[in-house]
Design an enzyme around this catalytic site. Structure first.
Site, short mmCIF file in Angstrom:
data_model
loop_
_atom_site.label_atom_id
_atom_site.label_comp_id
_atom_site.label_asym_id
_atom_site.label_seq_id
_atom_site.Cartn_x
_atom_site.Cartn_y
_atom_site.Cartn_z
N GLY A 290 0.83 -1.20 0.00
CA GLY A 290 0.00 0.00 0.00
C GLY A 290 0.85 1.24 0.00
O GLY A 290 2.06 1.17 0.29
N ASN A 291 0.26 2.36 -0.34
CA ASN A 291 1.01 3.61 -0.31
C ASN A 291 0.06 4.79 -0.31
O ASN A 291 -1.03 4.74 -0.86
CB ASN A 291 1.98 3.71 -1.50
CG ASN A 291 1.36 3.20 -2.79
OD1 ASN A 291 0.46 3.83 -3.33
ND2 ASN A 291 1.79 2.05 -3.28
N SER B 74 9.42 2.79 -2.07
CA SER B 74 9.03 1.45 -2.51
C SER B 74 9.49 0.37 -1.53
O SER B 74 10.64 0.36 -1.12
CB SER B 74 9.66 1.18 -3.88
OG SER B 74 9.22 -0.04 -4.40
N GLY B 75 8.55 -0.51 -1.16
CA GLY B 75 8.91 -1.74 -0.43
C GLY B 75 9.57 -1.55 0.93
O GLY B 75 10.24 -2.44 1.42
N SER C 4 7.68 4.83 -4.38
CA SER C 4 6.77 3.70 -4.64
C SER C 4 6.69 3.42 -6.14
O SER C 4 6.63 4.35 -6.95
CB SER C 4 5.38 4.05 -4.12
OG SER C 4 4.43 3.16 -4.67
N SER C 5 6.65 2.13 -6.48
CA SER C 5 6.55 1.79 -7.91
C SER C 5 5.22 2.26 -8.49
O SER C 5 5.07 2.33 -9.70
CB SER C 5 6.73 0.29 -8.10
OG SER C 5 5.80 -0.41 -7.30
N ASP C 6 4.25 2.60 -7.64
CA ASP C 6 2.97 3.11 -8.13
C ASP C 6 2.97 4.63 -8.33
O ASP C 6 1.92 5.21 -8.64
CB ASP C 6 1.84 2.72 -7.17
CG ASP C 6 1.62 1.21 -7.13
OD1 ASP C 6 1.59 0.59 -8.21
OD2 ASP C 6 1.48 0.65 -6.03
N HIS D 206 -3.43 4.10 -2.13
CA HIS D 206 -3.65 2.82 -2.82
C HIS D 206 -3.38 1.69 -1.86
O HIS D 206 -2.32 1.63 -1.25
CB HIS D 206 -2.71 2.72 -4.03
CG HIS D 206 -2.73 1.37 -4.67
ND1 HIS D 206 -3.89 0.72 -5.00
CD2 HIS D 206 -1.72 0.53 -5.04
CE1 HIS D 206 -3.61 -0.45 -5.54
NE2 HIS D 206 -2.30 -0.60 -5.57
N HIS E 191 -4.50 -2.75 -0.93
CA HIS E 191 -5.11 -3.98 -1.43
C HIS E 191 -6.02 -4.50 -0.31
O HIS E 191 -5.93 -5.66 0.08
CB HIS E 191 -4.04 -5.02 -1.77
CG HIS E 191 -3.20 -4.66 -2.96
ND1 HIS E 191 -2.65 -5.59 -3.81
CD2 HIS E 191 -2.82 -3.46 -3.44
CE1 HIS E 191 -1.96 -4.98 -4.75
NE2 HIS E 191 -2.04 -3.69 -4.56
N ASP F 176 -23.40 8.49 2.19
CA ASP F 176 -22.82 9.58 2.97
C ASP F 176 -21.47 10.04 2.41
O ASP F 176 -21.03 11.16 2.67
CB ASP F 176 -22.61 9.14 4.43
CG ASP F 176 -23.88 9.27 5.27
OD1 ASP F 176 -24.79 10.03 4.87
OD2 ASP F 176 -23.96 8.61 6.32
N HIS G 173 -7.01 -5.59 -9.79
CA HIS G 173 -5.91 -5.03 -9.01
C HIS G 173 -6.39 -4.64 -7.60
O HIS G 173 -6.28 -5.44 -6.67
CB HIS G 173 -5.35 -3.84 -9.79
CG HIS G 173 -4.09 -3.26 -9.25
ND1 HIS G 173 -3.14 -2.65 -10.05
CD2 HIS G 173 -3.62 -3.17 -8.00
CE1 HIS G 173 -2.13 -2.24 -9.28
NE2 HIS G 173 -2.41 -2.54 -8.04
N TYR H 165 -24.47 18.15 8.40
CA TYR H 165 -23.85 17.15 9.27
C TYR H 165 -22.59 17.74 9.89
O TYR H 165 -21.88 18.52 9.24
CB TYR H 165 -23.50 15.91 8.45
CG TYR H 165 -22.83 14.82 9.24
CD1 TYR H 165 -23.57 13.83 9.87
CD2 TYR H 165 -21.44 14.80 9.37
CE1 TYR H 165 -22.95 12.82 10.61
CE2 TYR H 165 -20.81 13.80 10.11
CZ TYR H 165 -21.57 12.82 10.72
OH TYR H 165 -20.95 11.83 11.45
#
Lengths: 234, 234, 234, 234
Positions: free
Chosen positions: B27-28, B44-45, B73-75, B94, B96, B119, B168, B226
């Protein structure tokens, strides 16, 4: 002036987080002081982590703020509608807990499939009808309370202390706000078990009436024999 | 030089772990400083447990590293594609997470089945089309961003602050990185409830438009009622 | 006078909470001292958080309280019925754990679908027949025990150390109360795995007999070779 | 004499508990020292809470204990069979984690339905054939290893670092025992997501080959670009 009431309502709101029934600000608990005609409720959209007992908002039965500087929960009109209609109710909880909300979203009552359910609810937990466009446009939150009351023409509120608002989520209640929290937790548990039972067998049958009544009366009413006598309870 | 930005992005990444949205390094989160034209993102990683705010990598909108010694990050190219196309977005996440990824893997949008969803999202959470072999071979991560942007021709990014990348997983965003984290958490929650609702009744219907709009506008836009007014928010 | 017994039963009840098998007051563990002809059991409806070892209630095999000032669990007659019928049993646990209860509510035995199950249960975990209206009306809790004993005409209690009471939930037992707790935990785990296996493939087949027996005998009986010899066990 | 090896294997076993992959004594991790021709493994049936690094048992590749006073895990022959056949493997983990076991019990491979899966496994995670009565009767644990090796004639062990033993549960491995633990955790996660994806849509299709390969090669082999260069990794 309403410190004890605000303290118990604040604690009840924190319990909802502790039991995993609430994430972020998705939920609210309120408690009534019937003698003084007021209800204390969580403020709208406040962070549970920093919220204090003094932040609770006290409103009268018509919804006018009588103590507190914050805006009350946007669901306050729903709570008030229920307090006005259900005379024995002293506490109300609204959450979007996972499994009870699944049934609400599927528009389906939770059938009484086992004794865990029968220990707390004298039959299925009903689901309201959907609101009409007109009801949503005008006084939406009050209308939500009204369809719950309409649905309860066929039920006794303290024997069926919860309901599913269709497409929305559960409301639970009790004689006190502590009891409302407990009913909210049990509702989620029986919703999850009913969900899984129906996945195993979509045609699972409700408990027979004689077993439902036996379990409900073990815990409620004049013949109850579950738990301790009052003086020994802790 | 970008210490505040890096601090907020670092905290956001740790929140993802705390909320159970991330295991290992899946995730990132990134945050943008639009005025200075830069984005800070997780390296990354890297292990979340030992990662420090100073490890965050700052890149410009073309992806050149402007501060930091680690590989971003690779993303990153996906994040940048979204920042370039969605002008109001200040943070992107991002992950998973389990249930949102199930919908992404099934290639299915998350229908708006209840008010919890309404909402935060003004309708279904869409799923992108699959990438072609050509898109995957060349600039895969940028292409992932491009199909998201393509999918959003029909949506307003800040009214539908998340998407499922087919096969993905989810991307969520917001005006700030804190909001992006929150939307990521809510997305997982509504994905789980939609999943369970569909298991109960595969033909469950989306909320009627009038109820969807009412809920979305309770929290967003000029008629929102709200939460607290700005000065009282905590 | 029964301090060791009460201490072990109290600890066993707390373990049920720690393992997530019990919420609120939904459950009870008991332990027997066969030589002295007594059983210690949790009091009815007491809060686990404040309950002390000294609160455990000691009854004789006919259900008369021989030590303690509180009312014993309302399920005591069921426990006693099992102790009277199953001579090797030294501890019994009753919970409403999620997945085992789903099978009980669906009226379905848990088939032996894998070696995890076979390591502890020599075949399916059976489900009782439903109680008749007459049985429920008269001595309900004793009748619950009686249908379990009836169901076990075909099983050896220590080779199948659990049962599902139809429409109710699981009872598990063992040579000691500690073993009963462990069987209760394993039962929930295999129920959950069976539930998910059946969801993947509704026609999943039980393990072949030769594999079931091999696994069960790795851990039980004269040819067991799992674990350490007695003196090295910790 | 093998203190470092025993320490890393001990830590790996504790990680399995911490990640929720193991309850009670359902699982074991081992690590190999190829140069010295030995494997360290968890003792059979020992409590994780009190187990020390010094308790790990060291055996040679033929299964003879070379250090340690306890009995090695009853699954040791399976581990050794895999070490003998898969030359690059330095660590093996066996657990009965919930979702991977569901697939094993259903006798079904885990299809590669998304990029989370493709990041770690170069295609489906296979399931072995069932053991015959003859194989179970004679050297059961060695036979379990043998059918895994048989199944891997069609796969490269380090590109598909896990398998489901039919009717039993998962085995995962890696170049080191730490990597084996990580693969075991990821396997459970992707099993859970595949399970839920198939529940949403029983005919979900595996990722296209071009996307599977792209993701797998982002992290593995000469063209990998995920993570940090070696000297910057933490």
């Amino acid at each position: 002036m309403y410190n004890d009431l605000k303290e118990s309502v604040w604690k009840a709101n924190l319990e909802l987080v502790r039991y995993g029934l609430v994430v972020l600000t998705f939920g609210n608990a309120s408690g009534a002081d019937r003698a003084r005609g007021v209800v204390a409720i969580k403020p709208s959209g406040l962070d549970y982590a920093t919220m204090k007992a003094a932040d609770m908002v006290v409103v009268d039965m018509a919804g006018r703020v009588v103590e507190g500087t914050l805006r009350p929960s946007s669901d306050t009109p729903t709570h008030l509608e229920l307090y006005r209609a259900f005379s024995g109710v002293g506490g109300i909880v609204h959450v979007h807990s996972l499994y009870a909300t699944m049934f609400a979203q599927a528009g389906r009552a939770i059938p009484c499939l086992g004794t865990t359910h029968a220990d707390y609810f004298n039959g299925a937990v009903p689901v309201t009808r959907s609101l009409t466009a007109g009801e949503v446009a005008k006084d939406y939150e009050t209308a939500t309370g009204r369809v719950i009351v309409e649905c309860f023409r066929r039920f006794k509120p303290l024997e069926t202390p919860a309901v599913l608002a269709a497409g929305h989520g559960p409301f639970a209640w009790g004689a006190t706000v502590e009891e409302a929290v407990q009913h909210s937790l049990i509702l989620e548990r029986i919703a999850r078990m009913a969900w899984g039972t129906l996945a195993l067998n979509g045609r699972s049958r409700p408990l027979p009436d004689y077993l439902l009544r036996r379990h409900f009366r073990r815990k409620h009413g004049p013949d109850a024999y579950y738990g301790q006598t009052k003086e020994k309870r802790r």
